[in-house]
Write an enzyme that holds these catalytic residues in place. Structure first.
Site, short mmCIF file in Angstrom:
data_model
loop_
_atom_site.label_atom_id
_atom_site.label_comp_id
_atom_site.label_asym_id
_atom_site.label_seq_id
_atom_site.Cartn_x
_atom_site.Cartn_y
_atom_site.Cartn_z
N ASP A 128 40.96 42.69 56.32
CA ASP A 128 41.27 43.90 55.57
C ASP A 128 41.39 45.07 56.54
OD1 ASP A 128 41.74 45.38 53.23
OD2 ASP A 128 39.67 46.05 53.16
N TYR A 130 42.66 49.36 57.22
CA TYR A 130 42.27 50.71 56.78
C TYR A 130 43.40 51.63 57.23
CZ TYR A 130 38.86 54.64 56.35
OH TYR A 130 38.17 55.78 56.01
N HIS A 135 44.02 58.10 52.58
CA HIS A 135 42.75 57.52 52.15
C HIS A 135 41.65 57.81 53.18
CE1 HIS A 135 39.87 54.67 50.51
NE2 HIS A 135 39.84 54.01 51.66
N ARG A 144 31.95 63.09 56.00
CA ARG A 144 31.70 63.97 57.16
C ARG A 144 32.28 65.35 56.87
NH1 ARG A 144 33.47 59.14 58.87
NH2 ARG A 144 35.62 59.86 59.07
N GLU A 200 39.92 48.95 45.15
CA GLU A 200 40.76 49.33 46.28
C GLU A 200 42.13 48.71 46.04
OE1 GLU A 200 39.00 48.46 50.06
OE2 GLU A 200 37.47 50.02 49.83
N GLU A 202 45.58 47.62 47.02
CA GLU A 202 46.14 47.28 48.32
C GLU A 202 47.35 46.36 48.17
OE1 GLU A 202 43.29 46.07 51.24
OE2 GLU A 202 41.64 47.20 50.31
N ASP A 234 40.68 44.84 46.52
CA ASP A 234 39.54 44.49 47.36
C ASP A 234 38.33 45.28 46.88
OD1 ASP A 234 38.38 43.03 49.40
OD2 ASP A 234 38.66 44.61 50.86
N ARG A 238 30.25 50.59 46.73
CA ARG A 238 30.13 51.72 47.66
C ARG A 238 28.67 51.98 48.07
NH1 ARG A 238 35.23 52.40 49.61
NH2 ARG A 238 36.73 52.51 47.89
N GLN A 241 27.58 49.15 50.46
CA GLN A 241 28.30 49.28 51.72
C GLN A 241 27.79 50.46 52.55
OE1 GLN A 241 32.53 49.55 51.22
NE2 GLN A 241 32.95 49.82 53.38
N TYR A 245 26.60 49.19 56.33
CA TYR A 245 27.75 49.01 57.23
C TYR A 245 27.51 49.45 58.67
CZ TYR A 245 29.40 53.87 57.57
OH TYR A 245 29.53 55.21 57.86
N LYS A 254 31.35 44.10 50.35
CA LYS A 254 32.76 43.74 50.27
C LYS A 254 33.01 42.24 50.08
CE LYS A 254 35.81 46.10 50.99
NZ LYS A 254 36.67 46.88 50.10
N THR A 258 37.55 39.40 46.21
CA THR A 258 38.82 40.05 46.52
C THR A 258 39.85 39.39 45.61
OG1 THR A 258 38.26 40.49 48.83
CG2 THR A 258 40.60 40.49 48.25
N THR A 347 43.16 50.38 51.35
CA THR A 347 43.46 51.16 50.16
C THR A 347 44.72 51.99 50.35
OG1 THR A 347 41.11 51.30 49.68
CG2 THR A 347 42.54 52.86 48.55
N GLU A 361 37.86 58.27 45.59
CA GLU A 361 38.75 59.40 45.87
C GLU A 361 39.11 60.14 44.58
OE1 GLU A 361 42.00 58.36 48.93
OE2 GLU A 361 41.36 56.43 48.09
#
Length: 419
Positions: A128, A130, A135, A144, A200, A202, A234, A238, A241, A245, A254, A258, A347, A361
């Protein structure tokens, strides 16, 4: 990419499918099914609202290629290579457009509603990526808020991780809410069902021809290895994860499921959807630099519905990194790809408010709930919710190429799903 067949109005021929049907003769996606009265699985192609039994059709009409579909899946076709892919597609098109083939082919067509579609190929490895800048920026602003939304490496390489091929399931398979460790707002570590279960949206790329171990696949060779595309959800827990992670990346958040669409649309059907990818700044390293190269952007328009209500329209044409670049990077370190490998785009999100391919999002991390009909709201998924991702792309003569859909319904933790 294998050249698309020329489409004309006459190509409707005897099968009676309207020229503008998303699964018309200009598309011909491949899949696999089971049906009452037939032994085992059968490979198939979608023809309008019917499916053609390819296992039987090739045995009767293309016997020297019968082994390609003898397993009832696409496994044999995938590894056969571009010349055979083109031969089979040409034969399939001829069977459906030449009246002389009608007596042999028509008995092998079944209404799609009377068959059970299955996972179309054996998933070898799953990766997978990114690859949507929109996104990545949206999540970066959430995680952040006082820093750069993109990590320092993001515009230099397609970020990805190796997933779990054993939990890739076909559309319609229920998805049990996963369990894992979470850290609560007050710092307590608990084990329990995810409370922030997300989607997600995709696009997946299915590998056909294997590559040579230790030899990277250059951008120019991507079309020799990539067979087609499917739709992917996918699913992402959250809260699980977020806690697990660092420093090695996604794991239980994750790995539980899927979902993929039951149809693999050959790249030969998407020639009219090819577009230039967005400008890259800075310019990538030479092995990823596609300046002046074959265009690997795809103008695929996705829709995401939650319990029948449209919540997003993510545009795949906005993806920063292409499938060719993902394949080049995936193999740059010495790894090789095999027939049946699946890698997903990550995503798909666009710049608009209604173009995000994930709930995190769309709801700004849960701060702004989605409003649904009947006064309901959602931040993340509840048990019983059903998500459907569908897509189309431009085709010849102004028609649309259908990619079908991928659906999944959330069931309570511990519910057997058959995954």
């Amino acid at each position: 990419m294998t050249a698309a067949h020329t489409f004309t109005p006459a190509a409707r021929a005897w099968h009676g499918v309207p020229a503008d049907h998303p699964f018309g003769v200009h598309t011909l996606p491949y899949g696999s099914f089971r049906a009452e009265g037939l032994p085992g699985r059968r490979a198939c192609a979608a023809v309008g609202d019917r499916v053609l039994d390819l296992t039987a059709a090739t045995a009767a009409l293309l016997p020297h290629r019968a082994a390609l579909f003898a397993s009832g899946t696409l496994d044999g076709l995938l590894g056969a290579g571009p010349a055979v892919w083109a031969e089979v597609r040409a034969a399939l098109t001829a069977w459906l457009t030449d009246e002389r083939h009608r007596p042999a082919v028509e008995p092998l067509l079944r209404p799609a509603g009377e068959v059970a579609l299955t996972l179309p190929f054996t998933v070898a490895d799953y990766v997978d990526f990114y690859s949507s800048e929109h996104h990545a920026r949206n999540l970066g602003r959430l995680f952040r808020p006082d820093g750069d939304p993109l990590t320092p490496n993001w515009k230099h390489l397609p970020i990805g991780y190796h997933g779990r091929s054993g939990t890739v399931v076909v559309s319609g398979t229920p998805v049990a809410r996963p369990t894992g460790q979470r850290r609560t707002a007050d710092g307590v570590i608990t084990l329990g069902p995810s409370e922030r279960l997300d989607i997600e949206a995709e696009v997946g790329f299915v590998v056909g021809t294997p590559s040579t171990p230790g030899r990277p696949v250059p951008l120019a060779d991507a079309g020799r290895h990539l067979f087609g595309v499917c739709l992917v959800n996918d699913w992402s827990a959250r809260d699980i994860q977020a806690w697990e992670y660092v420093p090695l990346g996604p794991f239980l958040g994750k790995s539980f499921a899927t979902s993929v669409s039951p149809w693999v649309v050959p790249l030969a059907a998407l020639g009219h959807a090819r577009v230039a990818p967005p400008p890259r700044d800075p310019r990538p390293l030479p092995y990823l630099d596609d300046t002046g190269a074959e265009r690997w952007g795809l103008d695929i328009e996705l829709t995401v519905t939650l319990n029948g209500h449209l919540i997003a329209r993510p545009p795949f044409s906005a993806m920063y990194w292409t499938a060719a670049q993902q394949l080049a990077h995936l193999t740059a370190g010495g790894a090789h790809v095999r027939a049946g490998d699946l890698f997903a785009s990550g995503t798909v999100s666009g710049p608009g408010a209604g173009e995000c391919g994930s709930l995190i999002e769309l709801t700004r991390g849960g701060a702004v709930p989605l409003e649904l009909p009947g006064g309901e709201t959602r931040t993340f998924l509840r048990d019983g919710d059903e998500v459907v991702i569908a897509a189309t792309a431009p085709g010849p003569g102004g028609v649309r190429v259908g990619l079908g859909s991928v659906s999944g319904r959330i069931v309570p933790t511990g519910t057997p799903t058959g995954a």
